[in-house]
Design a protein around this motif. Structure first.
Motif, PDB file in Angstrom:
ATOM      1  N   ASP A 150       5.666   0.271  -1.072  1.00 25.94           N
ATOM      2  CA  ASP A 150       4.222   0.428  -1.191  1.00 25.94           C
ATOM      3  C   ASP A 150       3.833  -0.240  -2.485  1.00 25.94           C
ATOM      4  OD1 ASP A 150       3.881   2.106   1.028  1.00 25.94           O
ATOM      5  OD2 ASP A 150       4.717   3.762  -0.140  1.00 25.94           O
ATOM      6  N   HIS A 158       1.980   0.214  -5.080  1.00 25.08           N
ATOM      7  CA  HIS A 158       1.150   0.930  -6.050  1.00 25.08           C
ATOM      8  C   HIS A 158       1.141   0.215  -7.362  1.00 25.08           C
ATOM      9  CE1 HIS A 158       1.428   3.943  -3.149  1.00 25.08           C
ATOM     10  NE2 HIS A 158       2.695   4.158  -3.362  1.00 25.08           N
ATOM     11  N   GLU A 203      -1.716  -1.968  -7.468  1.00 27.30           N
ATOM     12  CA  GLU A 203      -2.978  -1.222  -7.592  1.00 27.30           C
ATOM     13  C   GLU A 203      -3.214  -0.738  -9.012  1.00 27.30           C
ATOM     14  OE1 GLU A 203      -3.064   2.011  -4.810  1.00 27.30           O
ATOM     15  OE2 GLU A 203      -2.756   0.697  -3.098  1.00 27.30           O
ATOM     16  N   ILE A 204      -2.174  -0.123  -9.574  1.00 30.57           N
ATOM     17  CA  ILE A 204      -2.364   0.474 -10.898  1.00 30.57           C
ATOM     18  C   ILE A 204      -2.547  -0.613 -11.963  1.00 30.57           C
ATOM     19  CG2 ILE A 204       0.091   0.881 -11.338  1.00 30.57           C
ATOM     20  CD1 ILE A 204      -0.659   3.323 -12.833  1.00 30.57           C
TER      21      ILE A 204
END
Lengths: 199, 200
Positions: free
Chosen positions: A135, A137, A140-141
Motif C-alpha cells: 500500500d 502510504h 501519501e504521507i
C-alpha cells in the motif's frame, strides 16, 4: 562542508535506493556539493538468520568497485575515507537521533518514524518514496508533508536527475527553506484519556 | 397447550432475550458515558514495528502512568520490559505459516488473550493497530457487554493513514469510545472520528 545521512528503513531493504546511492556518480555528485561526511543506514532485514540488507549492500559495494574507483581507504569495516569524503555505513542504529543531529540534511525513506525523527530535530529533509511497497502510504504521507512544506519528496527515478542535485544544493545552502514542524506536547491525548476516566 | 399459545410462548422466549441483548448492545455502543474511575489503570497495546514506534512516541509525551503493556511481538516486549508490567500475547500467525495450522495458532492466541485480559481489564485501553489489535479490542468489548469490565477503548489511527482508514481502524470504529485520526481528510470522511492535528 556538509554531513549527510541516508536512511533506507530498518525492516525492509529499500533496494532501489541503495542501488542509486552506491553509484560512483551519486557519491561524486555529493562531493561536488561539498559533502564531506556521509552516513548510510542500509537496513536490518533478517531472514533465516542472515542480514539481507547487509548482503545486498556488500554485493553492491563489491560489484560497483566503489573502493577502487573512488580510491577509498578502508579504515575499518564499513568505514571508508579518501581526501574528500568519509563514508560510514551501518545496518541499523538504535541511536539514529545522534546521527540526525550531526547531519545537515537527511535523505530518508518514507517511513513515518524516520520522517518525524528528522522534522522534530528541525532538519532539512528529502523523502524518497519506495513505490514497491504494497500500500503506498509512504507516498501519501510524504505528499501531505510536502504540501505542508515540511520536506521535499522524490520518486526513485528522479534521484538520477540534475534537478535533484540542484535542489539539494539549494537546500544545503539555505536557498530553499522549509517550515518548522511543531511537535505535539501530548496535552490533547492526555485530556482525551482523562475525559474517558470521568475527570 | 393450545397451538396458538405455544407459538406466542416460543416467540416470547426467543424475542425477549434478543431484544434485551440489543438494548444492552445499543447501550454499550452509544449510551455508556464515562464514569469517574478511582483505581485508574491505563493499558497500551504494542503490535509491531511502525505501530509500536508510533505508540511509544505518543505515550512518551503523556505524563500519565501506563500500568500494563500488551505486546504481541518480542521486539515490542523488549522495548518496554523495564517500564512496567508486560502481558505477552502469542502471535496468531507467523510469516510463512500454513493456513491450516494457523487456524489452531489463531485459536490458541485468542484463548490465551481472553484469559489474560480477563484478569487485566484496564480502565483505558489505547490502541493504534495493526491487525492483532482487533481481537484484543473485541475481547474487551465482549467483556464490557457482559458487564465484566467498563474499559474505555481509545483508538489512534496511524499517521501513515491519510486518505482512508486502515482495515483494523475500520473494524474497530464501531466499538471504540474514542477514535482519533491525524489528518483532516479522514476527519471529513468519517462521522465518528475526531481530529486534533498531528499528535506525534
Amino acid at each position: 562542508m556538509f554531513t549527510i545521512l541516508i536512511t533506507t528503513g530498518a525492516t525492509i531493504t529499500f533496494k532501489l535506493l541503495i542501488d542509486i546511492i552506491t553509484d560512483v556518480d551519486f557519491i561524486e555528485n555529493l562531493i561536488k556539493l561539498q559533502v564531506s561526511k556521509l552516513y548510510i543506514q542500509y537496513g536490518n532485514e533478517i531472514n533465516n538468520g542472515k542480514n539481507k540488507s547487509k548482503q545486498y549492500f556488500d554485493n553492491l559495494i563489491e560489484s560497483k568497485q566503489l573502493v577502487k574507483i573512488l580510491q577509498l581507504n578502508q579504515i575499518e569495516n564499513y568505514h571508508y575515507l579518501n581526501s574528500k569524503i568519509e563514508i560510514i555505513a551501518f545496518p541499523f542504529s538504535s541511536n539514529i537521533n545522534s546521527y540526525i543531529k550531526e547531519s545537515d540534511l537527511i535523505i530518508s525513506h518514507g517511513g513515518t518514524g524516520s520522517i518525524l525523527d528528522c522534522l522534530k530535530l528541525q532538519k532539512k529533509l528529502i523523502v524518497v518514496i519506495n513505490d514497491q511497497l504494497m500500500d503506498n502510504h509512504q507516498y501519501e504521507i510524504a505528499n501531505e508533508f510536502e504540501i505542508l512544506q515540511y520536506c521535499k519528496k522524490y520518486e526513485i527515478i528522479q534521484l538520477k536527475t540534475k534537478e535533484f542535485f540542484e535542489d539539494m544544493d539549494k537546500l544545503l545552502n539555505d536557498k530553499i527553506k522549509y517550515k518548522q514542524f511543531h511537535e505535539s506536547d501530548g496535552v490533547i491525548l492526555k485530556s482525551i484519556i482523562l475525559e474517558e476516566l470521568g475527570k | 397447550m393450545h397451538y396458538e399459545n405455544l407459538i406466542s410462548f416460543l416467540v416470547t422466549i426467543v424475542t425477549v432475550p434478543i431484544f434485551l441483548i440489543l438494548i444492552r448492545l445499543v447501550y454499550i455502543l452509544y449510551g455508556d458515558p464515562p464514569r469517574r474511575v478511582e483505581n485508574v489503570s491505563i493499558s497500551v497495546f504494542l503490535g509491531s514495528g511502525g505501530h509500536t514506534g508510533e505508540m511509544l512516541a505518543l505515550i512518551s509525551k503523556l505524563d500519565l502512568k501506563i500500568s500494563t503493556y500488551i505486546c504481541s511481538d518480542e521486539t515490542s516486549k523488549n522495548k518496554v520490559k523495564d517500564k512496567g508490567e508486560v502481558i505477552y500475547i502469542p502471535r496468531a500467525r507467523h510469516v510463512g505459516q500454513s493456513y491450516f495450522t494457523s487456524i489452531f495458532t489463531t485459536l490458541h492466541s485468542f484463548i490465551i488473550s481472553s484469559i489474560l485480559l480477563l484478569f487485566n481489564c484496564p480502565s483505558v485501553l489505547l490502541l493504534n493497530g495493526p491487525g492483532t489489535s482487533v481481537p484484543i479490542a473485541y475481547i474487551i468489548f465482549i467483556y464490557k457487554f457482559l458487564g465484566i469490565c467498563s474499559t474505555r477503548i481509545i483508538y489512534i489511527e496511524s499517521l501513515a493513514r491519510v486518505e482512508k482508514l486502515s482495515l483494523s481502524g475500520w473494524l474497530l470504529l464501531p466499538i471504540t469510545n474514542r477514535f482519533i485520526v491525524q489528518w483532516d481528510k479522514l476527519y471529513q470522511k468519517y462521522n465518528k472520528v475526531e481530529y486534533y492535528g498531528i499528535l506525534l
